[in-house]
Design a protein around this motif. Structure first.
Motif, PDB file in Angstrom:
ATOM      1  N   PHE A 174      49.278 -14.835  57.688  1.00  0.00           N
ATOM      2  CA  PHE A 174      48.456 -14.599  56.505  1.00  0.00           C
ATOM      3  C   PHE A 174      49.225 -14.965  55.250  1.00  0.00           C
ATOM      4  O   PHE A 174      50.460 -15.012  55.246  1.00  0.00           O
ATOM      5  CB  PHE A 174      48.023 -13.126  56.424  1.00  0.00           C
ATOM      6  CG  PHE A 174      49.150 -12.184  56.102  1.00  0.00           C
ATOM      7  CD1 PHE A 174      49.443 -11.814  54.793  1.00  0.00           C
ATOM      8  CD2 PHE A 174      49.950 -11.654  57.114  1.00  0.00           C
ATOM      9  CE1 PHE A 174      50.489 -10.955  54.490  1.00  0.00           C
ATOM     10  CE2 PHE A 174      51.000 -10.790  56.828  1.00  0.00           C
ATOM     11  CZ  PHE A 174      51.273 -10.444  55.509  1.00  0.00           C
ATOM     12  N   THR A 175      48.480 -15.227  54.184  1.00  0.00           N
ATOM     13  CA  THR A 175      49.053 -15.281  52.845  1.00  0.00           C
ATOM     14  C   THR A 175      48.336 -14.235  52.010  1.00  0.00           C
ATOM     15  O   THR A 175      47.195 -13.852  52.297  1.00  0.00           O
ATOM     16  CB  THR A 175      48.890 -16.670  52.186  1.00  0.00           C
ATOM     17  OG1 THR A 175      47.500 -16.898  51.887  1.00  0.00           O
ATOM     18  CG2 THR A 175      49.415 -17.766  53.095  1.00  0.00           C
ATOM     19  N   MET A 176      48.994 -13.766  50.974  1.00  0.00           N
ATOM     20  CA  MET A 176      48.399 -12.777  50.080  1.00  0.00           C
ATOM     21  C   MET A 176      48.765 -13.120  48.648  1.00  0.00           C
ATOM     22  O   MET A 176      49.756 -13.822  48.396  1.00  0.00           O
ATOM     23  CB  MET A 176      48.841 -11.362  50.437  1.00  0.00           C
ATOM     24  CG  MET A 176      50.318 -11.099  50.317  1.00  0.00           C
ATOM     25  SD  MET A 176      50.845  -9.525  51.072  1.00  0.00           S
ATOM     26  CE  MET A 176      49.731  -8.349  50.307  1.00  0.00           C
ATOM     27  N   CYS A 177      47.979 -12.637  47.710  1.00  0.00           N
ATOM     28  CA  CYS A 177      48.239 -12.971  46.318  1.00  0.00           C
ATOM     29  C   CYS A 177      47.552 -11.971  45.403  1.00  0.00           C
ATOM     30  O   CYS A 177      46.411 -11.559  45.656  1.00  0.00           O
ATOM     31  CB  CYS A 177      47.708 -14.379  46.010  1.00  0.00           C
ATOM     32  SG  CYS A 177      48.027 -14.934  44.320  1.00  0.00           S
ATOM     33  N   ASN A 178      48.260 -11.566  44.369  1.00  0.00           N
ATOM     34  CA  ASN A 178      47.678 -10.795  43.272  1.00  0.00           C
ATOM     35  C   ASN A 178      47.699 -11.714  42.061  1.00  0.00           C
ATOM     36  O   ASN A 178      48.668 -11.736  41.310  1.00  0.00           O
ATOM     37  CB  ASN A 178      48.500  -9.526  43.022  1.00  0.00           C
ATOM     38  CG  ASN A 178      47.902  -8.658  41.938  1.00  0.00           C
ATOM     39  OD1 ASN A 178      46.762  -8.865  41.505  1.00  0.00           O
ATOM     40  ND2 ASN A 178      48.655  -7.679  41.471  1.00  0.00           N
ATOM     41  N   PHE A 247      44.110 -16.943  54.795  1.00  0.00           N
ATOM     42  CA  PHE A 247      44.494 -16.946  53.384  1.00  0.00           C
ATOM     43  C   PHE A 247      43.765 -15.783  52.714  1.00  0.00           C
ATOM     44  O   PHE A 247      42.586 -15.555  52.997  1.00  0.00           O
ATOM     45  CB  PHE A 247      44.058 -18.252  52.703  1.00  0.00           C
ATOM     46  CG  PHE A 247      44.672 -19.493  53.278  1.00  0.00           C
ATOM     47  CD1 PHE A 247      45.863 -19.994  52.767  1.00  0.00           C
ATOM     48  CD2 PHE A 247      44.056 -20.174  54.321  1.00  0.00           C
ATOM     49  CE1 PHE A 247      46.427 -21.160  53.283  1.00  0.00           C
ATOM     50  CE2 PHE A 247      44.608 -21.336  54.850  1.00  0.00           C
ATOM     51  CZ  PHE A 247      45.794 -21.830  54.337  1.00  0.00           C
ATOM     52  N   THR A 248      44.445 -15.045  51.842  1.00  0.00           N
ATOM     53  CA  THR A 248      43.778 -13.944  51.151  1.00  0.00           C
ATOM     54  C   THR A 248      44.210 -13.897  49.691  1.00  0.00           C
ATOM     55  O   THR A 248      45.290 -14.358  49.334  1.00  0.00           O
ATOM     56  CB  THR A 248      44.079 -12.564  51.794  1.00  0.00           C
ATOM     57  OG1 THR A 248      45.382 -12.103  51.393  1.00  0.00           O
ATOM     58  CG2 THR A 248      44.002 -12.613  53.312  1.00  0.00           C
ATOM     59  N   SER A 249      43.354 -13.317  48.868  1.00  0.00           N
ATOM     60  CA  SER A 249      43.694 -13.098  47.460  1.00  0.00           C
ATOM     61  C   SER A 249      42.895 -11.933  46.911  1.00  0.00           C
ATOM     62  O   SER A 249      41.687 -11.803  47.196  1.00  0.00           O
ATOM     63  CB  SER A 249      43.396 -14.345  46.623  1.00  0.00           C
ATOM     64  OG  SER A 249      43.672 -14.098  45.251  1.00  0.00           O
ATOM     65  N   LEU A 250      43.551 -11.093  46.140  1.00  0.00           N
ATOM     66  CA  LEU A 250      42.845 -10.064  45.395  1.00  0.00           C
ATOM     67  C   LEU A 250      41.915 -10.717  44.384  1.00  0.00           C
ATOM     68  O   LEU A 250      42.217 -11.776  43.829  1.00  0.00           O
ATOM     69  CB  LEU A 250      43.823  -9.157  44.659  1.00  0.00           C
ATOM     70  CG  LEU A 250      44.667  -8.196  45.492  1.00  0.00           C
ATOM     71  CD1 LEU A 250      45.705  -7.504  44.609  1.00  0.00           C
ATOM     72  CD2 LEU A 250      43.797  -7.154  46.172  1.00  0.00           C
ATOM     73  N   VAL A 251      40.776 -10.077  44.146  1.00  0.00           N
ATOM     74  CA  VAL A 251      39.831 -10.512  43.108  1.00  0.00           C
ATOM     75  C   VAL A 251      39.540  -9.284  42.254  1.00  0.00           C
ATOM     76  O   VAL A 251      38.831  -8.375  42.686  1.00  0.00           O
ATOM     77  CB  VAL A 251      38.523 -11.065  43.710  1.00  0.00           C
ATOM     78  CG1 VAL A 251      37.596 -11.563  42.603  1.00  0.00           C
ATOM     79  CG2 VAL A 251      38.816 -12.179  44.709  1.00  0.00           C
ATOM     80  N   SER A 252      40.100  -9.244  41.059  1.00  0.00           N
ATOM     81  CA  SER A 252      39.970  -8.038  40.238  1.00  0.00           C
ATOM     82  C   SER A 252      38.596  -7.939  39.585  1.00  0.00           C
ATOM     83  O   SER A 252      38.105  -6.842  39.332  1.00  0.00           O
ATOM     84  CB  SER A 252      41.068  -7.997  39.166  1.00  0.00           C
ATOM     85  OG  SER A 252      40.882  -9.030  38.219  1.00  0.00           O
ATOM     86  N   LYS A 282      37.538   0.503  41.947  1.00  0.00           N
ATOM     87  CA  LYS A 282      37.056  -0.339  43.033  1.00  0.00           C
ATOM     88  C   LYS A 282      37.739  -1.690  42.949  1.00  0.00           C
ATOM     89  O   LYS A 282      37.849  -2.286  41.869  1.00  0.00           O
ATOM     90  CB  LYS A 282      35.538  -0.531  42.945  1.00  0.00           C
ATOM     91  CG  LYS A 282      34.745   0.777  42.906  1.00  0.00           C
ATOM     92  CD  LYS A 282      34.916   1.583  44.175  1.00  0.00           C
ATOM     93  CE  LYS A 282      34.109   2.879  44.118  1.00  0.00           C
ATOM     94  NZ  LYS A 282      34.341   3.729  45.313  1.00  0.00           N
ATOM     95  N   SER A 283      38.209  -2.182  44.070  1.00  0.00           N
ATOM     96  CA  SER A 283      38.827  -3.497  44.107  1.00  0.00           C
ATOM     97  C   SER A 283      38.441  -4.179  45.412  1.00  0.00           C
ATOM     98  O   SER A 283      37.724  -3.604  46.237  1.00  0.00           O
ATOM     99  CB  SER A 283      40.350  -3.387  43.963  1.00  0.00           C
ATOM    100  OG  SER A 283      40.890  -2.622  45.022  1.00  0.00           O
ATOM    101  N   ARG A 284      38.949  -5.384  45.586  1.00  0.00           N
ATOM    102  CA  ARG A 284      38.559  -6.154  46.757  1.00  0.00           C
ATOM    103  C   ARG A 284      39.518  -7.329  46.934  1.00  0.00           C
ATOM    104  O   ARG A 284      40.219  -7.708  45.996  1.00  0.00           O
ATOM    105  CB  ARG A 284      37.132  -6.689  46.610  1.00  0.00           C
ATOM    106  CG  ARG A 284      37.024  -7.772  45.559  1.00  0.00           C
ATOM    107  CD  ARG A 284      35.787  -7.761  44.739  1.00  0.00           C
ATOM    108  NE  ARG A 284      35.389  -6.508  44.174  1.00  0.00           N
ATOM    109  CZ  ARG A 284      35.793  -6.045  42.979  1.00  0.00           C
ATOM    110  NH1 ARG A 284      36.686  -6.726  42.273  1.00  0.00           N
ATOM    111  NH2 ARG A 284      35.348  -4.893  42.521  1.00  0.00           N
ATOM    112  N   PHE A 285      39.527  -7.878  48.140  1.00  0.00           N
ATOM    113  CA  PHE A 285      40.184  -9.172  48.304  1.00  0.00           C
ATOM    114  C   PHE A 285      39.315 -10.062  49.183  1.00  0.00           C
ATOM    115  O   PHE A 285      38.528  -9.582  50.009  1.00  0.00           O
ATOM    116  CB  PHE A 285      41.608  -9.040  48.850  1.00  0.00           C
ATOM    117  CG  PHE A 285      41.757  -8.577  50.270  1.00  0.00           C
ATOM    118  CD1 PHE A 285      41.774  -9.477  51.325  1.00  0.00           C
ATOM    119  CD2 PHE A 285      41.915  -7.220  50.565  1.00  0.00           C
ATOM    120  CE1 PHE A 285      41.934  -9.056  52.639  1.00  0.00           C
ATOM    121  CE2 PHE A 285      42.081  -6.781  51.869  1.00  0.00           C
ATOM    122  CZ  PHE A 285      42.088  -7.703  52.911  1.00  0.00           C
TER     123      PHE A 285
END
Length: 293
Positions: A174-178, A247-252, A282-285
């Motif tokens: 996986f990849t992650m990102c803020n 692949f993942t990313s936070l979406v604020s 509340k948040s999400r990715f």
């Protein structure tokens, strides 16, 4: 919060200060219920709280960040790790050695630290800022229980996200990102002021904006803001579809989701949105992968 998150209950400040005595200097009585707390608008208090949390829950004895860098709320960061664990469980056996990549690791190196300590993952963190890279490496080197789990790589080209970081021999589950979520310094300052307003301090108008809502320019804003950054990430991910599972990313900002979905559909990805919550926040990715050819 995720049910496996250690931070589901309120902070036990008495226990936390037992492992990190410096926190004692910042403990105050909550005027509403007389419970022990800290002043969350005080940047040093928040920093000492983070040090205490990392020491008490994750056996990280030496951790620090340079003045002005982003000081991460650890419970929310741990939630992202736990939800990625659930995402990977759909495809990967428990016995597998998981390797993850954190895009924009920052000086705090918090996601690799949590990934290593919560799940024993091998983690790589990347950043375009050399000072952040240096400090992240220092945080790893200062804790012997992290050295075999985390590697920090410098992204030398601001135009690239994965290229120059993912090597030919790499495979990441996986990849992650803020990602930086503001589009300009002015927007970032307005966002900081809103956070300060929410603290409901009587003297909030004189609180310097940097405080615990600090962050370097690349941590807080970029041209086009969050939506454009994530769309660029999605586009560039096509070149590494065989070297990354998810692949993942936070979406604020949820209003950015339609633009992100449009890009994901355009590239024929398989994707999902995972909701998260921390109290009233509340948040999400977004997570995506490519069909196997």
């Amino acid at each position: 919060m995720h049910p496996k998150n250690k931070h589901n209950s309120s902070y036990n400040f008495e226990e936390l200060k037992s492992n990190h005595r410096e926190l004692s200097d910042y403990l105050i009585s909550n005027p509403h219920n007389n419970n022990v707390t800290i002043d969350f608008s005080n940047s040093q208090a928040v920093l000492e709280l983070n040090k205490a949390i990392l020491n008490y829950y994750y056996e990280i004895e030496n951790w620090d960040i340079p003045k002005g860098s982003l000081c991460p709320p650890i419970p929310g960061r741990a939630d992202y790790i736990h939800h990625i664990t659930d995402l990977l469980a759909e495809d990967i056996k428990k016995s597998s050695l998981i390797k993850g990549l954190d895009i924009g690791v920052g000086a705090n190196c918090i996601y690799p630290i949590l990934g290593a300590k919560i799940n024993g993952w091998k983690m790589v963190g990347s950043d375009i800022n050399l000072d952040s890279v240096s400090y992240a490496r220092k945080n790893i080197a200062s804790n012997s229980n992290l050295k075999d789990y985390i590697e920090i790589r410098h992204q030398e080209n601001n135009a690239n996200i994965f290229r120059g970081i993912i090597q030919s021999e790499d495979y990441f589950h996986f990849t992650m990102c803020n990602p930086p979520f503001h589009s300009s310094p002015e927007e970032a300052k307005k966002g900081t002021q809103r956070k300060l307003n929410n603290l409901s301090r009587s003297d909030k108008t004189i609180i310097p904006l940097e405080l615990n809502f600090g962050g370097q320019a690349n941590e807080l804003w970029c041209n086009g803001g969050e939506a454009l950054f994530i769309k660029r990430m999605i586009k560039q991910s096509t070149d590494f579809k065989n070297q990354v599972g998810w692949f993942t990313s936070l979406v604020s900002k949820k209003e950015n989701l339609p633009k992100i979905y449009k890009q994901l559909n355009k590239l024929n990805t398989i994707y999902k949105t995972i909701a998260m919550s921390q109290g009233n926040k509340k948040s999400r990715f977004v997570a995506w992968k490519f069909p196997k050819e």
